[in-house]
Write a protein that holds these residues in place. Structure first.
Motif, PDB file in Angstrom:
ATOM      1  N   GLN B  45       0.830  -1.217   0.000  1.00 14.68           N
ATOM      2  CA  GLN B  45       0.000   0.000   0.000  1.00 14.68           C
ATOM      3  C   GLN B  45       0.854   1.252   0.000  1.00 14.68           C
ATOM      4  N   LEU B  46       2.011   1.161   0.644  1.00 12.50           N
ATOM      5  CA  LEU B  46       2.941   2.299   0.623  1.00 12.50           C
ATOM      6  C   LEU B  46       3.466   2.520  -0.798  1.00 12.50           C
ATOM      7  N   GLU B  48       1.955   1.716  -3.455  1.00 13.78           N
ATOM      8  CA  GLU B  48       0.833   2.214  -4.257  1.00 13.78           C
ATOM      9  C   GLU B  48       0.596   3.696  -3.983  1.00 13.78           C
ATOM     10  N   LYS B  49       0.757   4.070  -2.747  1.00 11.05           N
ATOM     11  CA  LYS B  49       0.550   5.481  -2.365  1.00 11.05           C
ATOM     12  C   LYS B  49       1.479   6.391  -3.177  1.00 11.05           C
ATOM     13  N   CYS B  50       2.695   5.916  -3.452  1.00 12.19           N
ATOM     14  CA  CYS B  50       3.624   6.761  -4.219  1.00 12.19           C
ATOM     15  C   CYS B  50       3.649   6.341  -5.687  1.00 12.19           C
ATOM     16  N   LYS B  51       2.628   5.585  -6.117  1.00 13.97           N
ATOM     17  CA  LYS B  51       2.351   5.337  -7.539  1.00 13.97           C
ATOM     18  C   LYS B  51       3.333   4.387  -8.233  1.00 13.97           C
ATOM     19  N   THR B  89      -5.420  -3.662  -2.485  1.00 16.40           N
ATOM     20  CA  THR B  89      -4.927  -2.495  -3.220  1.00 16.40           C
ATOM     21  C   THR B  89      -5.856  -2.267  -4.405  1.00 16.40           C
ATOM     22  N   ASP B 420       0.428  10.203 -11.052  1.00 19.08           N
ATOM     23  CA  ASP B 420      -0.684   9.310 -10.723  1.00 19.08           C
ATOM     24  C   ASP B 420      -0.750   8.214 -11.789  1.00 19.08           C
TER      25      ASP B 420
END
Lengths: 443, 443
Positions: B45-46, B48-51, B89, B420
Motif C-alpha cells: 500500500q505504501l 501504491e501510495k507513491c504510484k 490495493t 498518478d
C-alpha cells in the motif's frame, strides 16, 4: 446456550452464483464479470454473518458446459478464491478442493500452510484423488486405476503432512536482543522416496494457530471412507436417507476407532439443497424455474429405472398409479435415491412435481417453508445420520438468504446450532483437535 | 504534466520486512508472526501510495538460511501473496515468480488468469525456468541441462498463453432475456502434444481488462535475453554500470525487433538498493548495521579478486593504495561489478567503507541523501541504461519509507515519474499493449 450437541453447517461453493448452473439468472444477480470474486466474497460474508463453520469449494477444472444457458462448474480456482475470501472475512473457515493426481505435494503443502498462517488458522484442504480422465487431460496426466490412485493419494497426503511439520514448533525466535530470528536446527527436511512421490526439503513456515490445515475428504466409496476415517477431520458426503447416513457415519467412525482415533474427531457432513418459500407449492415452482424441460424429460425415464417401472415424458402431468408403486421393491443394492423417490411419489404428486422435488439430483432437496428444512436437518442430525450439513442453495443471492434469515434462527432456538463462533480457528469451530504433522497414532 | 518519457518503478519483494535478511530487526518491525501478510500488504500500500507501477515477488522455494540471524528468502508464496495484496490495493500491479521446471501449465494458467480477472488486470507472471538443483529436489524434480530447460520453458509459456486465449473474446453473453450465459462454441480447447508438455482442454475464464497477465522475465544470460525479447513485456535485470545497462537493453530491444515486435513493448528494469539518509556517512553506517562482520571479511577477499590484487581483512581499516588501483585493468570479461568497485575505491574510502557501499552485492546501492539516489536514477534512465528500476531497500518499514517520501517527489519534480496512475491495468501503467493469446507476430 444449550448444552446439546451442536450441528455443523457449511455452504457449498460448487458454482458461481449458486449450486444451480442457472443461478446467474436469479433476481439480484448482475453478471458484469465472471467469475465474480466480489459476489463470492459477499456470499461468504453472508455465511459468516449467520455463523456457518465453513465454505466448501468443490472443483471441476476446465469443465465446459454443453448447454449455453449454464455457468461452468469451474467458476472458482480453489487456492486464489480461498485466499481472497479469507482476506475479507474474520471467522469462517474455507475448505478448498485440490486433487492429488495432478499436483505437486510441495506446492500444495506450501500454499495451504501459507493460507493457514495468513488467515489465522481457517483453511482446510479437501484432499481427493481426482477421478475424471477428461479433467486429467488438462494437466497432461493419464489417470491411474482406482487402486493406484489411492496408493499414491496416501503417499501424497502423508508427504504434505510431513512437510507441514518440517518447521519445529518452537523454531521461531524473532528475538531482537539476541539477534536470533530462528533456530534452524529445529527445521527438519523430509526425505520422501516413495513409489509415486519424491521430495527432499522443508517448508520454512511456522505453525498456524491451528497447527496445520484441516483435512477434508469428499466422496462415498469404501476407499473414500477408509481414507477419511484415518486421515480426515471432515468427510463431505451425499446422503439420501436417514439409514444411509447412519450407516455411512458409523462406518467412518469405525475406521477411525480401528486406527486408534477418537471417532468424534471425524465429522460426517451430508448435503442438502434447501428451497425455502412461503409454501410447498411456491418452493416447487421456484425450484422448477431453474430446471430445464430436457432435464425433466430425462429424469422421467430415470425415475422409471430407479423404481423398476416404465415411465416416459408422457406420464409427466399425472401421479404414478398407486398400484404401480405397490409393486416397487427396493433392494439392498439399488439406487440410494429410490426410497426417497418412492416416498415423494406416494404423496400423490404428478411425475413432473416428483422430479421438481429433486429426488434425482446431486443431493436431496427440502421444499417448503423454513420449518420444513429445519425439521429435516433436526431429524437427520438427531438420528445420527450426520454431524452437520453442507447447504447447496439454487441461488446464493436469494435462496441462501432465505435459509440464513429463516432456517438458521429456528435451529438456534432449538439449541442445535451455535449462536456465535466458539473458537478462533477452523479446528476449534469444528470441534477437532490441534494437529501438527502426521497423526502419530497412524504410524 | 511533463511530456518527457517516464520511468517505471517497482518494489522488490524478495524477503520479509526488506531486501536484507536482517530487516526484521529494523525499528518499526514487530515480528508477531512470520510470514506476516499484513506487513506485506502495508508495504504494498505504501508503494501504491507513491504510484509505483509494480511489486516484484521473487521466489526461492524452501530455502533455509545457514545463519540463525536471517529470515528465509522464501518468505512469500507468490500466488497467495499476490492474491492477498491485490485484494487490498486498487492500482498497483504484482509480478509473481513461478518456475516452469516444477509446475503444471494448466494450474499456472488458471491461477494467473483467475487473479488477473479478480484484480481487474493487475497481475504479471515472472516466467523463469528455475535453475537450482536443490530447489528442484523439493518438488521431486531432477533439473535438466540449461538447453533443455529453455526448450521446455518455451513450450510451457506458449501452452500457458494458448490456454489463456481458449475462451473466445466475445463468448460471454450473460443475457437474461435470451437465457444464454455463454456461446461455448467460442471456447476452443488446446491440444498440446509437445516434447515436454501435454495438455488437452480449455480455461473457462473470459479475458480480463488487460486481456491476459503480463509476462515478466528475470535474468541476464543470453538465453534470458532471447526469451524476454520475444515473449516478455518486462525484463528484470541486474545492472552495475551505465554501459552494461545500455548494452543489455539494446540487445533485448534487438531481439524484439528481430521477432517483429516494436522494441518499446519490452521494458528493461534495473535493480537498485537505495539507502537514503541525511548524509553519505549516515547512509553508510545505516547500511553497515545490516551487514555481518563475516560478510565484510569475505568481501574483503572478494574485492581483491575482482580487482586482481591481494586484499585481506587486515586491510579493512585503510583505503586501497592509489598505486595499487592504478595497476588494475578491467577487461571485457571481468566481473561486471569491477568498474563500480574501482570508482568507489578511488574516492579514498577505507576497504570497510568500500564494502559498505555494496559494491559486491546483488545490486548496486546508492548511499546518501535523497538527491544522491534521484541523480543515479535520472542518469541511468536518461542515458538509456534502463526503462525503470526495481527498488530493494534494506528494510521496507524505514528505508522504503524514506525513498517514498524523499526520492519520489524529486523524480516527479523532474518530470521523470508519473504523479498518478494513467491507466486501470498493469499493461496500461507499464505502457505495453493489450494481449490475448500468443503474440501472433511470433508464430
Amino acid at each position: 446456550m444449550s448444552e446439546k450437541k451442536q450441528m455443523l453447517l457449511g455452504l457449498g461453493f460448487t458454482g458461481a452464483y449458486g449450486a444451480n448452473a442457472k443461478a446467474w439468472k436469479s433476481e439480484g444477480v448482475t453478471v458484469t464479470t465472471y467469475p465474480d470474486i466480489n459476489a463470492d466474497i459477499r456470499y461468504a460474508q453472508l455465511a459468516e454473518k449467520c455463523k456457518f463453520q465453513f465454505l466448501f469449494i468443490g472443483d471441476f477444472p476446465g469443465a465446459i458446459p454443453d448447454d449455453n444457458r449454464e455457468v461452468p462448474a469451474m467458476t472458482l480456482e480453489p487456492i486464489i478464491t480461498a485466499t481472497a475470501i479469507l482476506q475479507q472475512t474474520k471467522h469462517i473457515g474455507v475448505a478448498s478442493t485440490v486433487h492429488t493426481q495432478w499436483n505437486n505435494p510441495f506446492t500444495l503443502a506450501r500454499q495451504f500452510k501459507g493460507i493457514d498462517l495468513m488467515s489465522g488458522g481457517r483453511i482446510a484442504w479437501n484432499a481427493v484423488t481426482g477421478s475424471s480422465p477428461k479433467v486429467a487431460e488438462n494437466f497432461g496426466v493419464k489417470l491411474m486405476d482406482s487402486r493406484s490412485r489411492y496408493e499414491s493419494h496416501y503417499e501424497f497426503v502423508e508427504t504434505v503432512q510431513h512437510l507441514w511439520a518440517t518447521w519445529g514448533k518452537d523454531a521461531l525466535k524473532a528475538d531482537k536482543e539476541t539477534g536470533i530470528f530462528a533456530d534452524y536446527s529445529q527445521v527438519k527436511p523430509v526425505h520422501i522416496s516413495g513409489k509415486y512421490i519424491q521430495a527432499i526439503g522443508a517448508l520454512p513456515i511456522p505453525p498456524s494457530p491451528q497447527g496445520q490445515p484441516v483435512i477434508f475428504h469428499s466422496g462415498g466409496s469404501p476407499n473414500s471412507i477408509e481414507f477419511a476415517g484415518r486421515y480426515a477431520s471432515v468427510m463431505i458426503g451425499e446422503v439420501w436417507t436417514r439409514e444411509q447416513g447412519i450407516a455411512t457415519r458409523n462406518a467412518l467412525r469405525q475406521v477411525a476407532i480401528d486406527a486408534g482415533r477418537n471417532p468424534d474427531e471425524i465429522k460426517f457432513i451430508a448435503g442438502l439443497m434447501p428451497v425455502v418459500a412461503n409454501s410447498k407449492r411456491e418452493a416447487i415452482d421456484r425450484h422448477a424455474s431453474f430446471m430445464d424441460e430436457n432435464i425433466v424429460q430425462q429424469r422421467a425415464f430415470h425415475i422409471g429405472m430407479v423404481l423398476g417401472i416404465s415411465l416416459t415424458p408422457e406420464d409427466l402431468e399425472r401421479p404414478i398409479a398407486p398400484e404401480l408403486l405397490d409393486k416397487v421393491k427396493i433392494g439392498a443394492y439399488s439406487d440410494p435415491r429410490a426410497e426417497n423417490v418412492l416416498k415423494v411419489a406416494r404423496e400423490g404428486w404428478t411425475l413432473r412435481d416428483i422430479i421438481y422435488h429433486s429426488v434425482i439430483d446431486y443431493h436431496p432437496a427440502t421444499l417448503g417453508d423454513a420449518k420444513e428444512t429445519a425439521d429435516y436437518l433436526t431429524e437427520m442430525f438427531e438420528s445420527g445420520a450426520a454431524d452437520g450439513f453442507w447447504i447447496l442453495p439454487d441461488a446464493y443471492e436469494t435462496d441462501f438468504k432465505r435459509f440464513v434469515e429463516e432456517v438458521v434462527p429456528i435451529l438456534q432456538e432449538r439449541g442445535l446450532f451455535h449462536e456465535d463462533y466458539n473458537g478462533d480457528t477452523l479446528r476449534e469451530n469444528l470441534g477437532v483437535p490441534y494437529q501438527y504433522g502426521v497423526d502419530k497414532r497412524l504410524s
